[in-house]
Design a protein around this motif. Structure first.
Motif, PDB file in Angstrom:
ATOM      1  N   VAL A 131     -27.607  37.941  -2.843  1.00 55.55           N
ATOM      2  CA  VAL A 131     -28.168  39.076  -1.929  1.00 55.55           C
ATOM      3  C   VAL A 131     -29.502  39.026  -1.461  1.00 55.55           C
ATOM      4  CG1 VAL A 131     -27.809  41.281  -1.791  1.00 55.55           C
ATOM      5  CG2 VAL A 131     -26.018  40.125  -2.573  1.00 55.55           C
ATOM      6  N   THR A 132     -30.358  38.879  -2.539  1.00 57.44           N
ATOM      7  CA  THR A 132     -31.787  39.084  -2.457  1.00 57.44           C
ATOM      8  C   THR A 132     -32.127  38.072  -1.596  1.00 57.44           C
ATOM      9  OG1 THR A 132     -31.891  40.022  -4.618  1.00 57.44           O
ATOM     10  CG2 THR A 132     -34.332  39.224  -3.255  1.00 57.44           C
ATOM     11  N   ALA A 133     -31.778  36.691  -1.653  1.00 53.41           N
ATOM     12  CA  ALA A 133     -32.374  35.798  -1.025  1.00 53.41           C
ATOM     13  C   ALA A 133     -31.722  35.748   0.604  1.00 53.41           C
ATOM     14  CB  ALA A 133     -31.959  34.307  -1.611  1.00 53.41           C
ATOM     15  N   LEU A 134     -30.514  36.203   0.513  1.00 46.82           N
ATOM     16  CA  LEU A 134     -30.054  36.334   2.117  1.00 46.82           C
ATOM     17  C   LEU A 134     -30.584  37.488   2.804  1.00 46.82           C
ATOM     18  CD1 LEU A 134     -27.963  34.882   3.675  1.00 46.82           C
ATOM     19  CD2 LEU A 134     -26.071  36.726   2.879  1.00 46.82           C
ATOM     20  N   ILE A 135     -30.991  38.598   2.104  1.00 48.94           N
ATOM     21  CA  ILE A 135     -31.896  39.504   2.817  1.00 48.94           C
ATOM     22  C   ILE A 135     -33.340  38.940   3.263  1.00 48.94           C
ATOM     23  CG2 ILE A 135     -33.109  41.661   2.473  1.00 48.94           C
ATOM     24  CD1 ILE A 135     -30.992  42.590   0.632  1.00 48.94           C
ATOM     25  N   GLY A 136     -33.852  38.234   2.427  1.00 46.51           N
ATOM     26  CA  GLY A 136     -35.094  37.603   2.938  1.00 46.51           C
ATOM     27  C   GLY A 136     -34.778  36.549   3.974  1.00 46.51           C
ATOM     28  N   VAL A 137     -33.731  35.750   3.931  1.00 47.70           N
ATOM     29  CA  VAL A 137     -33.534  34.761   5.002  1.00 47.70           C
ATOM     30  C   VAL A 137     -33.162  35.655   6.387  1.00 47.70           C
ATOM     31  CG1 VAL A 137     -31.938  33.087   5.795  1.00 47.70           C
ATOM     32  CG2 VAL A 137     -32.863  32.875   3.440  1.00 47.70           C
ATOM     33  N   THR A 138     -32.482  36.634   6.449  1.00 51.38           N
ATOM     34  CA  THR A 138     -32.022  37.503   7.718  1.00 51.38           C
ATOM     35  C   THR A 138     -33.454  38.103   8.280  1.00 51.38           C
ATOM     36  OG1 THR A 138     -30.262  38.063   6.592  1.00 51.38           O
ATOM     37  CG2 THR A 138     -30.882  39.369   8.403  1.00 51.38           C
ATOM     38  N   GLY A 280     -40.131  38.060   4.133  1.00 49.81           N
ATOM     39  CA  GLY A 280     -38.719  37.514   3.939  1.00 49.81           C
ATOM     40  C   GLY A 280     -38.865  36.223   3.030  1.00 49.81           C
ATOM     41  N   ALA A 281     -39.842  35.476   3.055  1.00 53.60           N
ATOM     42  CA  ALA A 281     -40.316  34.297   2.131  1.00 53.60           C
ATOM     43  C   ALA A 281     -40.164  35.246   0.518  1.00 53.60           C
ATOM     44  CB  ALA A 281     -41.496  33.811   2.372  1.00 53.60           C
ATOM     45  N   ALA A 282     -40.689  36.282   0.471  1.00 51.72           N
ATOM     46  CA  ALA A 282     -41.199  36.704  -0.963  1.00 51.72           C
ATOM     47  C   ALA A 282     -39.624  36.991  -1.286  1.00 51.72           C
ATOM     48  CB  ALA A 282     -41.921  38.046  -0.935  1.00 51.72           C
ATOM     49  N   PHE A 283     -38.905  37.687  -0.446  1.00 52.74           N
ATOM     50  CA  PHE A 283     -37.271  38.016  -0.819  1.00 52.74           C
ATOM     51  C   PHE A 283     -36.804  36.557  -1.362  1.00 52.74           C
ATOM     52  CE2 PHE A 283     -37.823  42.086   0.952  1.00 52.74           C
ATOM     53  CZ  PHE A 283     -36.893  42.823   0.174  1.00 52.74           C
ATOM     54  N   VAL A 284     -36.704  35.719  -0.641  1.00 51.93           N
ATOM     55  CA  VAL A 284     -36.134  34.461  -0.670  1.00 51.93           C
ATOM     56  C   VAL A 284     -36.511  33.708  -2.081  1.00 51.93           C
ATOM     57  CG1 VAL A 284     -35.778  31.935  -0.043  1.00 51.93           C
ATOM     58  CG2 VAL A 284     -35.587  33.713   1.666  1.00 51.93           C
ATOM     59  N   LEU A 285     -37.594  33.853  -2.395  1.00 53.53           N
ATOM     60  CA  LEU A 285     -38.248  33.105  -3.791  1.00 53.53           C
ATOM     61  C   LEU A 285     -37.906  33.823  -4.619  1.00 53.53           C
ATOM     62  CD1 LEU A 285     -41.793  31.973  -2.734  1.00 53.53           C
ATOM     63  CD2 LEU A 285     -39.681  30.471  -2.873  1.00 53.53           C
ATOM     64  N   SER A 286     -37.736  35.413  -4.695  1.00 52.62           N
ATOM     65  CA  SER A 286     -37.254  36.328  -5.762  1.00 52.62           C
ATOM     66  C   SER A 286     -35.929  36.048  -5.861  1.00 52.62           C
ATOM     67  CB  SER A 286     -37.665  37.696  -5.282  1.00 52.62           C
ATOM     68  OG  SER A 286     -38.853  37.967  -5.047  1.00 52.62           O
ATOM     69  N   GLY A 287     -34.972  35.925  -5.013  1.00 48.62           N
ATOM     70  CA  GLY A 287     -33.661  35.649  -5.230  1.00 48.62           C
ATOM     71  C   GLY A 287     -33.324  34.423  -5.848  1.00 48.62           C
ATOM     72  N   VAL A 288     -34.361  33.361  -5.791  1.00 48.64           N
ATOM     73  CA  VAL A 288     -34.012  31.933  -6.233  1.00 48.64           C
ATOM     74  C   VAL A 288     -34.328  32.267  -7.710  1.00 48.64           C
ATOM     75  CG1 VAL A 288     -34.988  29.677  -6.871  1.00 48.64           C
ATOM     76  CG2 VAL A 288     -34.493  30.507  -4.321  1.00 48.64           C
ATOM     77  N   TYR A 289     -35.473  33.020  -8.143  1.00 46.92           N
ATOM     78  CA  TYR A 289     -35.701  33.275  -9.686  1.00 46.92           C
ATOM     79  C   TYR A 289     -34.963  33.969 -10.229  1.00 46.92           C
ATOM     80  CZ  TYR A 289     -38.401  35.165 -13.365  1.00 46.92           C
ATOM     81  OH  TYR A 289     -38.752  35.287 -14.704  1.00 46.92           O
ATOM     82  N   ILE A 290     -34.286  35.002  -9.287  1.00 46.62           N
ATOM     83  CA  ILE A 290     -33.284  35.979 -10.292  1.00 46.62           C
ATOM     84  C   ILE A 290     -31.914  35.000 -10.426  1.00 46.62           C
ATOM     85  CG2 ILE A 290     -31.561  38.099  -9.909  1.00 46.62           C
ATOM     86  CD1 ILE A 290     -33.824  39.107  -8.106  1.00 46.62           C
ATOM     87  N   GLY A 291     -31.744  34.327  -9.643  1.00 45.65           N
ATOM     88  CA  GLY A 291     -30.536  33.501  -9.415  1.00 45.65           C
ATOM     89  C   GLY A 291     -30.285  32.469 -10.654  1.00 45.65           C
TER      90      GLY A 291
END
Length: 308
Positions: A131-138, A280-291
């Motif tokens: 969800v976090t990564a998808l928010i970043g991508v969007t 957005g890039a920060a959200f994506v990288l955060s999502g990858v880290y959390i996941g």
């Protein structure tokens, strides 16, 4: 063990970031060739490289059975032929705002299919990370104007993109099954070989020898890049990642691809890198880290319990 895990994560980041360059290379290549022909030439070149690589590195290869070949054929049909036809059609005709968003939704379907067919555990971290990564991508795709997606609506090309997402999800899940018996090099080689065969009839119908002769040098460089780096190097790394950490967790790294595409578009196509891209890039990288960090929330919960 932890060092090896971070090495795998690094390989997955490199692989998916390299896939981002396919957007740039694809845009160049479709100026001279039709989508199916670009896909065929890409994987024909990859096949020429992969088979010698497999023969050199896999000395103790297992002889595939008829069932194995059928699975390789499914991989070739879904992840090589159909996915890439859809991808290059989208590269040629679809707005980036839509193609990127659809492709970024891949992890959601992969996780769901992995849970249903492979019985992989879908954890809280997987869901929060996705969800976090998808928010970043969007955020990246819409340049911070998320509501613009509602205004644009759906078009015919969206069904092509949906087909690409479904094909890649199937490819990732079936690939996990194949990797129980075969190495990443073997799996990629056989999948690419079958995919190339499936693409051949399309290429013969839509392309003439005159088209080949008149293609620009930049087109051939773009195809060569997709053959060597986007296909051979990145596919093997991604497959290895699936084998080591599972299809669900590895799929989260796909969200790195649109971030990579944005950065490369900024460098090579002179597009503007905005604040929204950075957020957005920060959200994506955060999502990858959390996941990929299964202990992060457990640690926080235990710390909170000790505090009270």
């Amino acid at each position: 063990m932890k060092k090896k895990q971070w090495l795998i994560y690094g390989m997955l980041i490199f692989a998916t970031a390299t896939w981002g360059s396919a957007f740039i290379a694809g845009k160049i290549a479709v100026q001279d060739f039709e989508p199916a022909t670009v896909a065929f030439l890409r994987f024909l070149g990859a096949s020429v490289l992969l088979f010698p690589l497999m023969w050199l590195t896999e000395k103790n290869r297992i002889r595939p059975t008829l069932k194995d070949y059928s699975l390789f054929a499914v991989l070739g049909l879904t992840g090589i032929a159909l996915y890439n036809i859809c991808f290059f059609i989208a590269t040629k005709h679809a707005p980036v705002i839509k193609s990127s968003l659809f492709i970024a939704s891949n992890p959601v379907l992969i996780v769901l299919l992995s849970g249903i067919f492979l019985k992989e555990t879908i954890t809280k971290n997987h869901i929060i990370g996705m969800v976090t990564a998808l928010i970043g991508v969007t955020f990246i795709i819409t340049d911070g104007h998320i509501l613009s997606l509602v205004e644009i609506g759906f078009e015919t090309i969206d069904f092509v993109l949906l087909g690409a997402v479904i094909c890649w999800a199937l490819y990732s899940v079936v690939g996990k099954v194949v990797l129980k018996k075969f190495s990443s090099v073997e799996s990629t080689t056989y999948a690419v070989a079958f995919g190339t065969l499936f693409l051949l009839p399309f290429a013969l119908v839509e392309t003439t020898w005159k088209d080949v002769q008149h293609a620009d040098i930049s087109t051939w460089i773009a195809i060569a890049h997709m053959s060597i780096f986007v296909t051979v190097v990145a596919f093997i790394m991604y497959y290895y990642g699936i084998k080591e950490i599972g299809a669900a967790k590895a799929s989260i790294f796909i969200n790195v691809m649109p971030v990579s595409a944005v950065l490369m578009a900024t460098i090579f196509l002179n597009e503007t890198f905005t604040l929204a891209h950075g957020i957005g890039a920060a959200f994506v990288l955060s999502g990858v880290y959390i996941g990929t960090n299964t202990k992060i929330f457990k640690k926080k919960i235990s710390t909170f319990k000790r505090a009270i």
